[in-house]
Motif scaffolding. Structure first.
Motif, PDB file in Angstrom:
ATOM      1  N   LEU B  22      73.013  58.559  14.315  1.00  0.00           N
ATOM      2  CA  LEU B  22      72.717  57.141  14.539  1.00  0.00           C
ATOM      3  C   LEU B  22      72.825  56.346  13.239  1.00  0.00           C
ATOM      4  CD1 LEU B  22      69.669  57.528  16.921  1.00  0.00           C
ATOM      5  CD2 LEU B  22      71.880  56.531  17.501  1.00  0.00           C
ATOM      6  N   SER B 120      77.719  57.725  17.633  1.00  0.00           N
ATOM      7  CA  SER B 120      77.139  56.403  17.837  1.00  0.00           C
ATOM      8  C   SER B 120      78.120  55.290  17.489  1.00  0.00           C
ATOM      9  CB  SER B 120      75.863  56.262  17.013  1.00  0.00           C
ATOM     10  OG  SER B 120      76.140  56.445  15.647  1.00  0.00           O
ATOM     11  N   ASN B 169      68.484  47.768  23.617  1.00  0.00           N
ATOM     12  CA  ASN B 169      68.479  48.538  24.860  1.00  0.00           C
ATOM     13  C   ASN B 169      69.879  48.948  25.270  1.00  0.00           C
ATOM     14  OD1 ASN B 169      65.721  48.796  26.381  1.00  0.00           O
ATOM     15  ND2 ASN B 169      65.661  46.842  25.309  1.00  0.00           N
ATOM     16  N   TRP B 172      70.767  52.330  23.607  1.00  0.00           N
ATOM     17  CA  TRP B 172      70.254  53.575  24.198  1.00  0.00           C
ATOM     18  C   TRP B 172      70.850  53.826  25.575  1.00  0.00           C
ATOM     19  CZ3 TRP B 172      67.863  54.225  28.797  1.00  0.00           C
ATOM     20  CH2 TRP B 172      67.010  53.239  29.316  1.00  0.00           C
ATOM     21  N   LEU B 175      74.291  55.270  25.077  1.00  0.00           N
ATOM     22  CA  LEU B 175      74.208  56.639  24.550  1.00  0.00           C
ATOM     23  C   LEU B 175      73.788  57.615  25.644  1.00  0.00           C
ATOM     24  CD1 LEU B 175      72.490  56.342  21.061  1.00  0.00           C
ATOM     25  CD2 LEU B 175      74.617  57.532  21.535  1.00  0.00           C
ATOM     26  N   LEU B 176      72.700  57.268  26.327  1.00  0.00           N
ATOM     27  CA  LEU B 176      72.138  58.187  27.324  1.00  0.00           C
ATOM     28  C   LEU B 176      73.088  58.342  28.510  1.00  0.00           C
ATOM     29  CD1 LEU B 176      69.668  59.892  28.088  1.00  0.00           C
ATOM     30  CD2 LEU B 176      68.760  57.908  29.274  1.00  0.00           C
ATOM     31  N   THR B 259      62.070  49.703  26.394  1.00  0.00           N
ATOM     32  CA  THR B 259      62.775  50.001  25.148  1.00  0.00           C
ATOM     33  C   THR B 259      62.253  51.291  24.525  1.00  0.00           C
ATOM     34  OG1 THR B 259      62.866  47.615  24.803  1.00  0.00           O
ATOM     35  CG2 THR B 259      63.494  49.006  22.948  1.00  0.00           C
ATOM     36  N   TRP B 263      64.405  54.762  24.524  1.00  0.00           N
ATOM     37  CA  TRP B 263      64.827  55.357  23.251  1.00  0.00           C
ATOM     38  C   TRP B 263      64.289  56.766  23.092  1.00  0.00           C
ATOM     39  CZ3 TRP B 263      68.477  55.136  19.873  1.00  0.00           C
ATOM     40  CH2 TRP B 263      69.221  53.959  19.759  1.00  0.00           C
ATOM     41  N   THR B 266      66.453  58.941  25.094  1.00  0.00           N
ATOM     42  CA  THR B 266      67.773  59.045  24.484  1.00  0.00           C
ATOM     43  C   THR B 266      67.749  59.957  23.265  1.00  0.00           C
ATOM     44  OG1 THR B 266      68.248  56.820  25.253  1.00  0.00           O
ATOM     45  CG2 THR B 266      69.665  57.701  23.512  1.00  0.00           C
ATOM     46  N   LEU B 267      66.681  59.862  22.467  1.00  0.00           N
ATOM     47  CA  LEU B 267      66.604  60.722  21.287  1.00  0.00           C
ATOM     48  C   LEU B 267      66.518  62.191  21.698  1.00  0.00           C
ATOM     49  CD1 LEU B 267      64.340  58.643  18.915  1.00  0.00           C
ATOM     50  CD2 LEU B 267      66.777  59.141  18.678  1.00  0.00           C
TER      51      LEU B 267
END
Lengths: 253, 281
Positions: B22, B120, B169, B172, B175-176, B259, B263, B266-267
């Protein structure tokens, strides 16, 4: 210190066919238990037990039949694939030249592609603009740099890609066989630049089917077979074994 | 010289690598900013008006739908049209992030397999591109302000942090959804149909407040269900300030909660599956 080290690195590709790459099967699988063999995703063992230690100043050739794992190995060494098992450690700024069509936008000019590729490799826009003249000089593309990339021949693209990677002082240079598309005169020119680069900053790994290119660029070699390292050592010895030429290099009759 | 994050070291934990991805992608701002802008120029290549088409098509849609729904609901045009316009602009951003987000890694397969760059980068590029679309569309909003002035106050500035939250938002989500739908390709059409459905369930063409206060109790009852729709809250925090309306803090609370939870999820996904994406694409 620039180096690439891998210990027993393995790269396994899961092959999802249309059916298994969907939720349906996973969801059903949770409910109904495993459906023997076809519940498992088939796996291709692209690389097995790869242990290499490449250091500053090394110029390594990769030989092997099609599908032996040369390109996958280059991707492992570049950090694109992290090993599914084992360890890989890449230290240094990597500049790969693999598939020449990719990472380049055919619709924009060669100049813009030079800048984008440089940005991808970790340069800033300013640094790339400063290098444009040098790259234009080296590639001998002249006014063509202002044309959209789709008008370029394969050889011209190779020149562009080589021009970029050799101008940005990478520490680790990884070349796939595609660069064979350039003419002999240009390769001679590139060779000087590539050896300079390796001497100055780093290391080179080069996959090729051409003995001539390998001999010009490399000093040691890795022979890949069925995803494993069959042999590593001095280039001439590995090439001899790879080609099945019997021991002390007798001149062929 | 910024270092490329290609260096992989076994000593780094999976968490550190996810964070590294990231941060490394963020460090390559020049790259994705350039590519995001390039994407827009590319789409309108050889057209005379170029990216201005984004603005024009938004204007046409908003005016047409504004007139249509003002008639259908019996609302005055000066209420309905600004509402629909702002709703559309925000919705364009949200749906863009979700729909393109679920394809972000598949669409960049070539780059992912050719160049060692943080994953990312592709996501930042996407969110930046959507932001540029948003800004192009904002021109229509400014023109609308001239025709139908809104009671803007200093509190309208809340739209700025609201947009920032939308972007955070967007990252994430892309990404997700990108990671999961690279593995399960069915999720692309699934999420696209859900997004399409949500367009109708979210107060974009219909005015939330009006239906809540509807004299028909059934309608009011159903409108209340919209509170469970997360998109409602994202829309409200930015639409209300842009239209100079008061807003309830609960919308901000819900958005902030989403949010944080988003996140966190997602992490976890990044930690677990980031390295697999190159294998899956």
């Amino acid at each position: 210190m620039v180096s690439i080290r891998t210990v027993d690195a393995t790269v396994d590709f899961p092959i999802f066919d249309a059916k298994s790459r969907s939720l349906k099967k996973t969801v059903l699988g949770l409910v109904g238990g495993n459906i023997d063999s076809d519940a498992k995703v088939p796996v291709i063992n692209a690389l097995r037990d790869i242990t290499v230690d490449i250091n500053h100043g090394d110029r390594v050739g990769l030989v092997g039949h099609n599908g032996a794992g040369k390109s996958t190995l280059l991707r492992l060494l570049s950090g694109i694939y992290e090993p599914t098992r084992g360890i890989s450690e890449v230290r240094g700024r990597v500049a790969p030249v693999f598939d020449l069509g990719v990472g380049m936008d055919p619709e924009i000019s060669g100049l813009e592609n030079i800048i984008i590729r440089g940005l991808f490799l970790g340069m800033t826009r300013k640094q790339m603009v400063a290098r444009i003249d040098d790259i234009a000089d080296f590639t001998e593309l002249g006014d063509f740099l202002r044309m959209p990339l789709r008008t370029y021949s394969t050889g011209m693209r190779v020149r562009l890609a080589l021009g970029v990677v050799t101008s940005i002082d990478p520490e680790i240079l990884l070349l796939d066989e595609g660069i064979g598309a350039v003419d002999a005169a240009f390769l001679e020119k590139a060779r000087g630049r590539l050896s300079d680069l390796v001497d100055r900053a780093g290391l080179l790994v080069f996959a090729s089917h051409s003995d001539e290119f390998l001999e010009q660029l490399c000093t040691t070699a890795i022979w890949m077979e069925h995803g494993r390292i069959k042999e590593q050592g001095p280039l001439d010895a590995v090439l001899r074994h790879y080609k099945g030429i019997p021991e002390p290099a007798e001149p062929a009759p | 010289m910024p270092s490329v994050s290609a260096s992989t070291s076994p000593r780094e934990t999976a968490w550190a690598r996810a964070a590294h991805d990231l941060a490394g992608g963020w460090g390559q701002r020049q790259l994705w900013a350039h590519l995001g802008w390039q994407d827009i120029r590319q789409r309108y290549r050889r057209s005379v008006l170029g990216p201005l088409w984004i603005t024009i098509s938004m204007a046409v849609t908003a005016v047409a739908l504004g007139i249509l729904y003002a008639g259908l609901f019996g609302n005055p045009l000066e209420t309905q049209l600004p509402y629909i316009l702002v709703g559309f602009i925000v919705w364009g951003f949200i749906s863009g992030c979700i729909n393109e987000g679920s394809e972000v890694f598949v669409a960049n397969e070539g780059l992912i397999k050719q160049l060692p760059a943080p994953l990312s980068v592709h996501v930042y590029r996407l969110v930046w591109r959507q932001t540029l679309f948003f800004l192009h569309n904002l021109v229509v909003y400014v023109v609308m302000l001239a025709i139908f002035p809104q009671p803007l106050t200093w509190r309208s500035l809340a739209a700025v942090p609201a947009l920032a939250l939308l972007m955070v938002n967007g990252v994430w989500v892309a990404l997700l959804f990108g990671i999961v739908s690279t593995r399960f390709r069915d999720l692309v059409p699934i999420s696209q149909s859900i997004v399409q459905l949500m367009f109708f369930m979210t107060p974009i063409v219909w005015i939330y407040g009006d239906l809540l206060n509807s004299s028909n109790p059934t309608v009011a009852e159903r409108a209340r269900i919209a509170e469970f729709n997360p998109f409602l809250h994202f829309l409200e925090i930015i639409r209300a300030p842009l239209l100079g309306q008061d807003q309830h803090w609960r919308h901000w609370a819900v958005v902030l909660a989403i949010t944080v939870v988003g996140w966190a999820l997602t992490l976890v996904a990044m930690r677990r599956y980031r390295a697999r994406v190159a294998y899956w694409v």
